[in-house]
Design an enzyme around this catalytic site. Structure first.
Site, PDB file in Angstrom:
ATOM      1  N   HIS A  15       0.956  -1.169  -0.033  1.00 55.35           N
ATOM      2  CA  HIS A  15       0.097  -0.047  -0.041  1.00 55.35           C
ATOM      3  C   HIS A  15       0.984   1.173  -0.147  1.00 55.35           C
ATOM      4  O   HIS A  15       0.286   2.471   0.276  1.00 55.35           O
ATOM      5  CB  HIS A  15      -0.914   0.007   1.122  1.00 55.35           C
ATOM      6  CG  HIS A  15      -1.760  -0.970   1.374  1.00 55.35           C
ATOM      7  ND1 HIS A  15      -1.362  -2.258   2.121  1.00 55.35           N
ATOM      8  CD2 HIS A  15      -2.977  -1.621   1.062  1.00 55.35           C
ATOM      9  CE1 HIS A  15      -2.051  -3.322   2.115  1.00 55.35           C
ATOM     10  NE2 HIS A  15      -3.250  -2.804   1.501  1.00 55.35           N
TER      11      HIS A  15
ATOM     12  N   SER B 268      20.498   2.559 -48.279  1.00 55.72           N
ATOM     13  CA  SER B 268      20.822   2.420 -49.733  1.00 55.72           C
ATOM     14  C   SER B 268      21.682   1.166 -50.046  1.00 55.72           C
ATOM     15  O   SER B 268      21.551   0.426 -50.903  1.00 55.72           O
ATOM     16  CB  SER B 268      21.312   3.666 -50.327  1.00 55.72           C
ATOM     17  OG  SER B 268      22.207   4.137 -49.363  1.00 55.72           O
TER      18      SER B 268
END
Lengths: 542, 542
Positions: free
Chosen positions: B217, B427
């Site tokens: 908690h 490329s």
């Protein structure tokens, strides 16, 4: 920003080891660290079409978490948010592809396209049949001719994987994947950016804003809008998809946690999706679950896909892959009526002068002890034990006329109900338990002593106090033990027990457990004192 | 702190609706909003012992996510981090408990103990058999006589749930649950606190620290220690458990994500657990997974449980509950050797003067165009197209002596490999794909034109460029189409195609896609220009 990692360059290797080590033997990996990080299903015999995916890491459980029967045959993992190298993809292809060939499922990012694409060519040079589909489901930027691939990829994995598992040939599997690619559309939304392990977090989204149409690598979204809550966020996401849906077509929604959104929030978002203008057009849902995350991003993505019977069967096909949440119908939440018996049991009032006198005496003892008990409680608590008990006692006196005084079994329960309503807090509940349990025991034919002892046991089980813990148990337990020898004897034992609490250095139950022993020593516990005074009071009258 | 919620008071109701709505009909809820928020399995007939749990929300998937056959019969949900009221628990008990009775599995928090405890008493007043166990598995504070209940609760759910599902009676189910309660031990650890919906986040943990022994908690942990990485964190957690383990006993570990830890990190923690001093004493693992969370806490918890054959069978019993990750053996990661063929295919060099001359001419064209192509690229990119191509051309000239010049099929592939190694970037990969695919096609008996067209198609598939996208495709595609009518004709078409790129306002692929049309108009695409010059150059020589 801290993360549970060791060296940054080891993140993906160590995580893959952890995934494989905890797979119960279902997964293995290629022996090619550090450059080749490929996760494979262990039970693969190359007899069917392999489905291979991958890309940058940081999207877990995608992709390695979806390796298994009926989904991916292998996943090729790059560094966090970086495409894997050609050699790694080729290794994955060669490791799992047999005569049936393989399908590469690639998200539309240049690096992934190129590296998977070249690996495919190299694999073809070995005579392997390799097909590839490019997922581009993100609708965030409407003008983009080649959108990013995001969580919709999961539907392609599942549809292609299920068909391949059932023996579909490469052509059929590829066609199914292409159909899924053509149908999926996704939109992402986030309240915050993600944090890269080893880097500081970028703070891009203003406190009151939400980002709509972001990618799964923390790329900036298409727009920032004002954030007003879960409903409005889901409406904005839905708004990006509605116009793209074909009329009269049912859809499956995939609701994806982008990383650190809590399950509470994801469930609320699922509910908002159901209630949205799209709700009626969604027959099935996958998730909410973390499927394609962006590390720890506090956001979600919504994917829609038009659902045909054929695809529904493929999406519903059994798979042991744990990260796949399954496909389920989305329905109005089913309700079960409240059971009977929730309202407090109504007791029939009855008269009994002796019992009434006894109870009144008890109450008067407590009322007259108010100041003393408060004083004792001040040493270890907030000084209200006396007032709490006196208030309950006054209320009980007022209630005497409606209590079933002539039916002692019912009386216990009635007193318990009165106390739990008027006392409040832990002590009220504990006394209610005491009397309720005593009533139960009495109704089963227990003696007075037996009934009260049952009450004490239950109160101890729930409250956790044991003898010596410096609570009312230290007076009540010995008093009940002495009851067979008369009320006076019981009162002596209660007093002795209460006094012993002044010598106890530690309180192990109740609020006094948080108080130092110096403050406790020499003071009787107020609860034990109250019990001792009760017994002394009724014994003196008896 | 923003969250995907609407009104704070509606969080749990809306989330339960979402959970039930997406359960595919497996879950339903009690019709008792807003106070009674109970999730139930839909297929329950009260014929066996019911297992009921619950508590504050904010720990999802616990508890409602574990409702289903073989685990919980019902979950009673309180507000975030707050116990449900007595009436809600009672409603849950009454809704699912038949003659076989029910077991309440409660985590050790005062509110839960009291509310479940009183509800149990009230239910007993209806004649129902109700047992209760209190889970207290947190070892963070060694002196505490009643530790908190944390993730070990999941093992109690599964063990009790599996036995109840198989028809065990209340006594047997309770005994099994007590055995699990007695054996589980857990420790939590977190890099950050959690954020409550609707509240600002407490910053308690210093940047260089980690908190050990915290609750679910956001309660402060037992100690703050210096954080040095995943390995050290796991060692610290393991250190809290080792001394509590019985010798010669195998264990199951439950590795729980406390909320927002990424799956990458959890997998790394699993790997560190395996490598830790405890690794050899852990035969099985549950998780890593989110099971008992503390909202979005960036931490984990580790639970250990001594594993008997009986409990292993109960933990391994089939359940359709999705949140349960299953129990799996923890093993050394299995490796598969790398497949053959990953190294580049070695070509046997061969001589062929005409081919050599042709290739040399191509390279010279590119080298002599370096400055022009760079200039064109400056208009839309970073001005290096000319240099990239010229560098590759020079390297190819140097490589002529080792190329299989006399075997044109092999030559394509060899050129592709050379280019992908010397060009780098997108490329280089795209040209490698072009030549590899052309080589493939040639080896299948394709004509020169057919092979080159296959290469173009594959390059387009991977790169995504279409005719009109302002790339080299705009010159190459028409040139290849014209090849049947001679090189000169092809060269004319390449030139015309290249020139057309100067009129294209938008680039849809490659880097130029990010450049405004004003910058593009009037300039030929440098890739298309290179193709045109290549064709013009070789045609002039032919």
């Amino acid at each position: 920003m801290k993360h549970f990692i060791n060296k940054k360059e080891d993140i993906v290797q160590e995580a893959i080891n952890g995934l494989v080590a905890t797979s119960g033997g279902r997964l293995r990996r290629l022996d090619g660290y550090p450059f080749i990080r490929v996760v494979l299903r262990s039970d693969w015999d190359k007899s069917r079409v392999a489905v291979i995916s991958g890309g940058g890491s940081g999207h877990e459980p995608a992709h390695a978490g979806f390796v298994g029967p009926g989904m991916l045959t292998a996943a090729v993992c790059g560094d966090v948010f970086a495409s894997p190298a050609v050699e790694a993809v080729l290794a994955g292809i060669l490791a799992v592809t047999g005569e049936a060939g393989c399908l590469l499922v690639v998200k539309n990012y240049t690096g992934d396209r190129l590296n998977f694409g070249l690996a495919a060519e190299r694999a073809r040079a070995f005579g392997l049949k390799v097909n590839m589909v490019i997922v581009q489901d993100d609708v965030a930027m409407p003008g983009l001719s080649r959108p990013r691939g995001v969580a919709g990829t999961l539907l392609v994995h599942k549809i292609a994987g299920a068909l391949a598992e059932s023996g579909g040939d490469l052509e059929a599997v590829t066609q199914a994947a292409r159909r899924a690619v053509a149908g999926v559309m996704s939109i992402g939304m986030s309240l915050d950016t993600c944090s890269m392990p080893g880097s500081t977090k970028e703070q891009r989204i203003a406190p009151g804003d939400i980002e709509l149409g972001l990618g799964i690598h923390g790329e900036p979204g298409a727009q920032h809008i004002r954030y007003e809550g879960a409903r409005q966020a889901m409406e904005a996401a839905v708004g990006k998809l509605t116009s793209r849906l074909a009329d009269g077509q049912r859809h499956v929604a995939l609701l994806n946690n982008l990383g650190s959104t809590t399950e509470l929030e994801m469930a609320i978002l699922a509910e908002e999706l159901r209630l949205s203008e799209l709700g009626e057009r969604i027959s099935h849902i996958i998730g909410p679950a973390s499927m394609m995350t962006a590390l720890d991003m506090h956001g979600f993505s919504l994917t829609l896909y038009p659902l045909t019977e054929e695809d529904e069967a493929l999406l519903a096909a059994e798979t042991p892959v744990r990260a796949w949440p399954g496909i389920r119908t989305m329905d109005t939440p089913a309700l079960l009526p409240l059971p009977d018996g929730l309202s407090l049991i109504k007791q029939t009032p009855s008269r009994d002068p002796r019992t009434e006198e006894f109870l009144r005496k008890c109450c008067e003892v407590l009322i007259s002890s108010e100041a003393d008990l408060n004083h004792l409680d001040l040493q270890a608590g907030d000084g209200d034990t006396g007032t709490t008990l006196a208030t309950a006692a006054r209320a009980l006196i007022d209630a005497l006329g409606r209590l079933p005084l002539a039916d002692h079994t019912q009386l216990y329960r009635a007193i318990g109900q009165e106390l739990s309503q008027t006392m409040g807090g832990s002590s009220g509940v504990l006394l209610a338990i005491f009397f309720a349990a005593a009533g139960d025991a009495a109704s089963s034919g227990c003696s007075l002593k037996g009934a009260l002892k049952t009450g004490l046991e239950r109160m101890q089980e729930v409250g956790g106090a044991r003898l010596g813990d410096r609570t009312l148990v230290d007076a009540l337990a010995p008093a009940l033990e002495g009851l067979d020898e008369g009320l006076l004897h019981a009162a002596h034992r209660a007093r002795a027990g209460a006094n012993r609490t002044a010598e106890m250095k530690e309180a192990n139950a109740g609020r006094a457990a948080y108080v130092s022993s110096e403050q406790l020593i020499g003071n009787v516990d107020p609860g034990a004192e109250a019990v001792a005074r009760l017994f002394e009071g009724v014994a003196a009258d008896a």
